[in-house]
Scaffold this motif. Structure first.
Motif, mmCIF file in Angstrom:
data_model
loop_
_atom_site.group_PDB
_atom_site.id
_atom_site.type_symbol
_atom_site.label_atom_id
_atom_site.label_comp_id
_atom_site.label_asym_id
_atom_site.label_seq_id
_atom_site.Cartn_x
_atom_site.Cartn_y
_atom_site.Cartn_z
ATOM 1 N N GLU A 1 -3.822 0.948 6.509
ATOM 2 C CA GLU A 1 -4.611 -0.419 6.406
ATOM 3 C C GLU A 1 -4.633 -1.170 7.244
ATOM 4 O O GLU A 1 -4.680 -2.416 7.648
ATOM 5 N N ARG A 2 -3.578 -0.429 8.920
ATOM 6 C CA ARG A 2 -3.710 -1.330 10.330
ATOM 7 C C ARG A 2 -2.734 -2.136 10.034
ATOM 8 O O ARG A 2 -2.348 -3.482 10.484
ATOM 9 N N LEU A 3 -1.344 -1.478 9.407
ATOM 10 C CA LEU A 3 -0.511 -2.679 8.895
ATOM 11 C C LEU A 3 0.757 -2.547 8.695
ATOM 12 O O LEU A 3 0.834 -1.109 8.882
ATOM 13 N N PHE B 1 1.496 1.419 7.056
ATOM 14 C CA PHE B 1 0.344 1.645 6.606
ATOM 15 C C PHE B 1 -0.895 2.234 7.463
ATOM 16 O O PHE B 1 -1.716 1.952 8.098
ATOM 17 N N TYR C 1 0.733 -1.403 -0.364
ATOM 18 C CA TYR C 1 0.355 0.467 -0.011
ATOM 19 C C TYR C 1 1.103 0.813 0.203
ATOM 20 O O TYR C 1 2.067 1.449 0.345
ATOM 21 N N ASP D 1 -6.364 1.574 13.284
ATOM 22 C CA ASP D 1 -6.820 2.769 12.458
ATOM 23 C C ASP D 1 -4.847 2.652 11.807
ATOM 24 O O ASP D 1 -4.148 2.203 12.139
ATOM 25 N N THR D 2 -4.734 3.658 11.104
ATOM 26 C CA THR D 2 -3.636 4.106 10.632
ATOM 27 C C THR D 2 -2.256 4.113 11.528
ATOM 28 O O THR D 2 -2.788 4.771 12.549
#
Length: 273
Positions: free
Chosen positions: A222-224, A220, A202, A243-244
């Motif tokens: 996408e919580r990653l 990211f 992402y 979250d972000t």
């Protein structure tokens, strides 16, 4: 006023103990405030900006404070005198997202200076400078501008433009941001070109490079969180945020990593393997 950004003063070459522990903070009213940790009090207040600050950093020797505003102006101020000695307008019109200083390899580029530093703005531009603050010198070394699609689709807001000097590759910086591809770019200041690209799942929202090992952490929306071992690009992904992942920071030892999202702060420990 709300605090927008802060930075620790670098440890001096000669350790002075708790008396040397200071932080500088930038505020929404354009002010900079220096705080003593040991005395838990404000020691200095300066007003170099007319608008909210978005990034702040100490020079490598702690003798200057670099601050960037929402209007793209970068100020260089002395915490000793309280005076602002430079206002740089190269990024004017776009908020400053990153300021970073390093002692690395400035002589290799044929310029005088005691350190290199970079400024990144949200319009995907990065400026690299060589400076000698004692001699009042500040010279533009390189200017980078990264392309992006004209009309982004499926993005509520653009990811931030982020850059950092690479600790294990002198004369190299790493850039992530909204662009033609989802990737981290390694740019060589000597070759004046991108020398490596690492694909990302992402667009990145946070970035940190370990000062002690060849690791790069990328957060990211996408919580990653992704941990990359360089130069092999071996990747390991971690979930756990709500979250972000808007902040990644390696500890100076490189053994721990701090990450933050909307309502969670996670501390990770890196194992030898």
């Amino acid at each position: 006023q709300s605090c927008q950004c802060l930075a620790w003063k670098p440890r001096p070459v000669v350790a002075w103990g708790a008396e040397s522990q200071h932080i500088v903070a930038g505020y929404s009213d354009g002010t900079i405030r220096v705080f003593s940790i040991s005395r838990t009090e404000m020691e200095l207040k300066m007003h170099p900006h007319a608008i909210a600050l978005t990034a702040i950093a100490y020079s490598t020797d702690g003798e200057m404070i670099l601050s960037g505003g929402k209007d793209g102006l970068v100020a260089v101020s002395s915490p000793r005198t309280g005076m602002t000695i430079h206002i740089l307008a190269e990024h004017k019109g776009s908020p400053i997202t990153v300021l970073q200083c390093t002692r690395k390899q400035y002589r290799d580029f044929g310029v005088e200076g005691a350190e290199l530093w970079l400024a990144t703005s949200s319009d995907r531009r990065v400026s690299v400078w060589a400076s000698d603050w004692l001699k009042d010198k500040c010279e533009l070394l390189d200017w980078l501008s990264f392309p992006a699609p004209a009309s982004p689709e499926g993005l509520g807001s653009l990811p931030p433009s982020l850059a950092a000097f690479c600790p294990w590759e002198p004369g190299t910086l790493v850039y992530v941001g909204f662009g033609m591809q989802k990737e981290a770019l390694f740019y060589s200041l000597r070759k004046k070109q991108v020398v490596e690209k690492i694909s990302l799942p992402y667009f990145a929202t946070s970035l940190s490079l370990s000062p002690a090992a060849c690791f790069m952490a990328v957060g990211f929306g996408e919580r990653l969180l992704r941990l990359l071992r360089c130069p092999s690009s071996e990747a390991q992904d971690y979930a756990g945020h709500d979250d972000t992942v808007h902040l990644c920071r390696f500890a100076p030892s490189g053994r721990r990593l701090l990450t933050a999202s909307h309502s969670a702060v996670l501390l990770w420990e890196l194992t030898a393997s």
